[in-house]
Write a protein that holds these residues in place. Sequence first.
Motif, PDB file in Angstrom:
ATOM      1  N   LEU A 103     -26.071 -12.539 -32.892  1.00 41.16           N
ATOM      2  CA  LEU A 103     -27.877 -13.601 -32.339  1.00 41.16           C
ATOM      3  C   LEU A 103     -27.744 -14.381 -32.500  1.00 41.16           C
ATOM      4  O   LEU A 103     -28.783 -15.017 -32.226  1.00 41.16           O
ATOM      5  CB  LEU A 103     -29.060 -12.192 -32.903  1.00 41.16           C
ATOM      6  CG  LEU A 103     -28.909 -10.227 -32.731  1.00 41.16           C
ATOM      7  CD1 LEU A 103     -29.967  -9.689 -33.014  1.00 41.16           C
ATOM      8  CD2 LEU A 103     -30.022 -11.075 -30.690  1.00 41.16           C
ATOM      9  N   TYR A 104     -27.956 -14.061 -34.795  1.00 47.96           N
ATOM     10  CA  TYR A 104     -27.797 -16.114 -34.749  1.00 47.96           C
ATOM     11  C   TYR A 104     -26.926 -16.254 -34.037  1.00 47.96           C
ATOM     12  O   TYR A 104     -27.406 -17.896 -33.826  1.00 47.96           O
ATOM     13  CB  TYR A 104     -26.814 -15.943 -36.091  1.00 47.96           C
ATOM     14  CG  TYR A 104     -27.742 -17.119 -36.911  1.00 47.96           C
ATOM     15  CD1 TYR A 104     -28.080 -17.135 -37.343  1.00 47.96           C
ATOM     16  CD2 TYR A 104     -25.764 -17.622 -37.311  1.00 47.96           C
ATOM     17  CE1 TYR A 104     -28.241 -18.170 -38.303  1.00 47.96           C
ATOM     18  CE2 TYR A 104     -25.615 -19.005 -37.538  1.00 47.96           C
ATOM     19  CZ  TYR A 104     -27.330 -19.486 -38.129  1.00 47.96           C
ATOM     20  OH  TYR A 104     -27.194 -20.594 -38.908  1.00 47.96           O
ATOM     21  N   LEU A 105     -25.202 -16.646 -33.740  1.00 45.17           N
ATOM     22  CA  LEU A 105     -25.054 -17.520 -32.793  1.00 45.17           C
ATOM     23  C   LEU A 105     -25.371 -17.631 -31.922  1.00 45.17           C
ATOM     24  O   LEU A 105     -25.687 -18.913 -31.399  1.00 45.17           O
ATOM     25  CB  LEU A 105     -23.515 -16.728 -32.424  1.00 45.17           C
ATOM     26  CG  LEU A 105     -22.236 -16.600 -34.037  1.00 45.17           C
ATOM     27  CD1 LEU A 105     -21.559 -16.052 -33.634  1.00 45.17           C
ATOM     28  CD2 LEU A 105     -22.397 -17.749 -34.826  1.00 45.17           C
ATOM     29  N   ARG A 106     -25.995 -17.223 -30.732  1.00 47.84           N
ATOM     30  CA  ARG A 106     -26.591 -16.896 -29.827  1.00 47.84           C
ATOM     31  C   ARG A 106     -27.499 -18.376 -29.915  1.00 47.84           C
ATOM     32  O   ARG A 106     -28.202 -18.917 -28.788  1.00 47.84           O
ATOM     33  CB  ARG A 106     -27.033 -15.892 -28.499  1.00 47.84           C
ATOM     34  CG  ARG A 106     -27.716 -16.078 -27.674  1.00 47.84           C
ATOM     35  CD  ARG A 106     -27.562 -16.523 -26.929  1.00 47.84           C
ATOM     36  NE  ARG A 106     -28.223 -16.985 -25.540  1.00 47.84           N
ATOM     37  CZ  ARG A 106     -28.931 -17.561 -25.616  1.00 47.84           C
ATOM     38  NH1 ARG A 106     -28.928 -18.447 -26.267  1.00 47.84           N
ATOM     39  NH2 ARG A 106     -30.084 -17.460 -24.423  1.00 47.84           N
ATOM     40  N   PHE A 107     -28.737 -17.557 -30.488  1.00 49.33           N
ATOM     41  CA  PHE A 107     -29.876 -18.534 -30.815  1.00 49.33           C
ATOM     42  C   PHE A 107     -30.040 -19.481 -31.412  1.00 49.33           C
ATOM     43  O   PHE A 107     -30.606 -20.416 -30.969  1.00 49.33           O
ATOM     44  CB  PHE A 107     -31.655 -17.707 -30.497  1.00 49.33           C
ATOM     45  CG  PHE A 107     -31.239 -16.403 -29.541  1.00 49.33           C
ATOM     46  CD1 PHE A 107     -31.506 -17.316 -28.429  1.00 49.33           C
ATOM     47  CD2 PHE A 107     -30.850 -15.186 -29.412  1.00 49.33           C
ATOM     48  CE1 PHE A 107     -32.046 -15.919 -27.329  1.00 49.33           C
ATOM     49  CE2 PHE A 107     -30.800 -14.234 -28.827  1.00 49.33           C
ATOM     50  CZ  PHE A 107     -31.032 -14.713 -27.616  1.00 49.33           C
ATOM     51  N   ALA A 108     -29.224 -19.778 -32.471  1.00 45.00           N
ATOM     52  CA  ALA A 108     -28.977 -21.046 -33.026  1.00 45.00           C
ATOM     53  C   ALA A 108     -28.955 -22.112 -32.705  1.00 45.00           C
ATOM     54  O   ALA A 108     -27.836 -21.847 -31.850  1.00 45.00           O
ATOM     55  CB  ALA A 108     -28.473 -20.641 -34.482  1.00 45.00           C
ATOM     56  N   LYS A 109     -29.657 -22.732 -33.335  1.00 48.44           N
ATOM     57  CA  LYS A 109     -29.480 -23.867 -32.312  1.00 48.44           C
ATOM     58  C   LYS A 109     -28.516 -25.386 -33.423  1.00 48.44           C
ATOM     59  O   LYS A 109     -28.296 -26.335 -33.134  1.00 48.44           O
ATOM     60  CB  LYS A 109     -30.330 -26.186 -32.279  1.00 48.44           C
ATOM     61  CG  LYS A 109     -31.364 -24.329 -31.642  1.00 48.44           C
ATOM     62  CD  LYS A 109     -31.001 -24.436 -29.678  1.00 48.44           C
ATOM     63  CE  LYS A 109     -32.553 -23.434 -29.511  1.00 48.44           C
ATOM     64  NZ  LYS A 109     -31.758 -22.743 -28.254  1.00 48.44           N
ATOM     65  N   SER A 110     -28.284 -25.220 -34.800  1.00 47.98           N
ATOM     66  CA  SER A 110     -27.441 -25.091 -36.313  1.00 47.98           C
ATOM     67  C   SER A 110     -26.243 -25.743 -36.461  1.00 47.98           C
ATOM     68  O   SER A 110     -25.918 -24.778 -35.483  1.00 47.98           O
ATOM     69  CB  SER A 110     -28.593 -25.275 -37.389  1.00 47.98           C
ATOM     70  OG  SER A 110     -27.648 -23.941 -37.696  1.00 47.98           O
ATOM     71  N   ARG A 111     -26.277 -26.777 -36.883  1.00 44.28           N
ATOM     72  CA  ARG A 111     -24.519 -27.052 -36.546  1.00 44.28           C
ATOM     73  C   ARG A 111     -24.086 -25.627 -37.912  1.00 44.28           C
ATOM     74  O   ARG A 111     -22.731 -25.143 -37.462  1.00 44.28           O
ATOM     75  CB  ARG A 111     -24.405 -27.993 -37.608  1.00 44.28           C
ATOM     76  CG  ARG A 111     -24.498 -29.252 -36.690  1.00 44.28           C
ATOM     77  CD  ARG A 111     -24.155 -30.736 -37.768  1.00 44.28           C
ATOM     78  NE  ARG A 111     -25.090 -31.763 -36.701  1.00 44.28           N
ATOM     79  CZ  ARG A 111     -25.138 -32.981 -36.970  1.00 44.28           C
ATOM     80  NH1 ARG A 111     -25.573 -32.425 -38.055  1.00 44.28           N
ATOM     81  NH2 ARG A 111     -25.518 -33.986 -36.303  1.00 44.28           N
TER      82      ARG A 111
END
Lengths: 297, 353
Positions: A103-111
């Motif tokens: 979920l984090y990898l899919r929705f996070a936009k950070s580096r």
Amino acid sequence: MTDLASSGTRRTGGTAASNGRGLTGLLLVSAPVALLGWLIIYPIFNAIARTLVVQTETGTAFSVDTYVRFFSDGYALANLWLTLWVTAVCAALLLAICLPLALYLRFAKSRVAGVLQGLALFPMFVPSVILAYALIRTIGPNGGVDLVLNALGLPKINSPYLTPWGPIIGLVWDNIPLTTLMLVAGLGAVSDNAVEAARDAGARPLALLRHIIFPQIGNAMLVVLSFTVLSIFSAFTLPYVLGPASPEMMGPFMQRTFSQVMDTRMAVTQAVISFLICAVFGAFYVRSIAKNREARR
Amino acid sequence: MAQLTLKNLGKSFDDTDVIRDLSLDVADGELVCLLGPSGSGKSTVLRMVGGFETPNRGAILIDGEDHTRVPPEKRPTGMVFQSHALWSHMSVAGNVAFGLKLRGLPKAQIRQKVQEALALVGLKGYGERRVWQLSGGQQQRVAIARALVLEPKILLLDEPFASLDQHLRERLREELRDIQRRLGITTLFVTHGQDEALALADRIVVLRGGEIEQVASPDRMYRGPQTRFVAGFIGSMNFLPCDMRGGVSDHPLFAVRAAVPDGPVELAIRPEALTLCPARGTGMRVHLVTDYGTHLLVDVDLPDGGRLKAMCPPSARYETGQEVAPEASHVALFRGDAKLAEVTLERRVAVHV
């Protein structure tokens, strides 16, 4: 009359070009189909036949004696239950670890997400035997964790090495990359706009997961569960090196029955039973996919 | 019904300013279109109002209350997305009812509100269908119903008709305008289609590079563009470069008199402000005639290699290669991006062949 006859001929015969295309398609498909038949279908039926057919003095006879022996042997059943328990715990742990990660990898936009993705995929490139050795050196008796605890004046850990938790830790670590990748791929079906529309309608994170995200990644979760079951039932190195001697998981059990007990037919029976359990999960997965496709028509 | 105020909004992505010091007031029940080319920041403004982006600077006020840092789920806004963003695992009624269920309304009330919302967008009786069984236009209607059923103070629409065909787009546009007027809901509509903005908006905001270029009613925006960018962006415009000498333009076709300082200018003439007269020896020839049914658009090659577009009545007849003489009724003069003057010229003859 003539027109109808000629059109009928065209329909059955087709043109030379379309016939050529059909033949090329068949040839392209034939290689993988032949491989599937040779390496998978034939060994399955061969193995089942070898467990059911016995050599007698008068020739061959049908017998289910190895299956009766397996299901009446307390040790064999304990091994089967251990394998099922390890599979269930691994599947639950993998979902618990990989779902938030995906979920984090899919929705996070950070580096940071990029770095985390690299770290999550790292175990994919570590061979099982190296992983097993590394785990023994860290969480085994007098391993790295014990040394650190000792230096801090704390008691040693109750080592999971040679307990069912040993292979569980190893198998979970080993399966994190593939599980994460499959879940991230599944989450790809949930568009940013679909999530934003839900938030716009008033959905907080938990409602978003329950009503929008989970229903849309049901298939991906089924794939994950199926792959987890298949890979853990077929696991050998980690259960063999890290797991308990008794009861043992099906992989080491089969190997020992084959090479130490030298009971080939029993080893094949164990393999067939493992295969049938995996096939139930596979059939469940295929049925769900087919049902979803049918509903979309 | 609510008033929306954007105060000195600023937004940057990776140190690039996408929105720079943008301020705007949207009155109660007003429909404002944000119009601009790709990358002008119009969707970013809408997403900031919806709460999907947080501004780096400035404030967003709804009815005077600061909502700058309020998350989308707590904002009194309803958004309609370009991609419909319907949830395919739910029925049409499920999509519309979702927000109401989250608010814990009684089932009977939810059912009634869903039916009303679907009837409002002309989808009465479609509640039990799956969303993938609907056409693109019907899906967008469901998205509009889903946003309206929650009775938001501000309705946000992000290019909602961009994926639909022309005919359907025009129909839905009219229906949306009708619904918006009936409900009197304050609406912010993002589009890159100038025809859509001109047809729908009470006011149009033209954005360029994250800044407001001009705010005006559709009529003023079209007939009185304040910058060269707006003049070129809204509708078609012929730009003819020339020099002003002693208050008269030295263009060989259009000697425009205006009290502007000497120097280079561009004469801006709308195609409908041009009249073509048949003439010989002008060196200006018809290049192409495009029949749009309601009017003809005639491309005329100029002797200097330039080209003019003139809008003519559908009854007019022109042949490719035919020599003509254009006459302008209204000309705007631009220097750089600034407008210097607008001149209405007296027509000598108005003859269409």
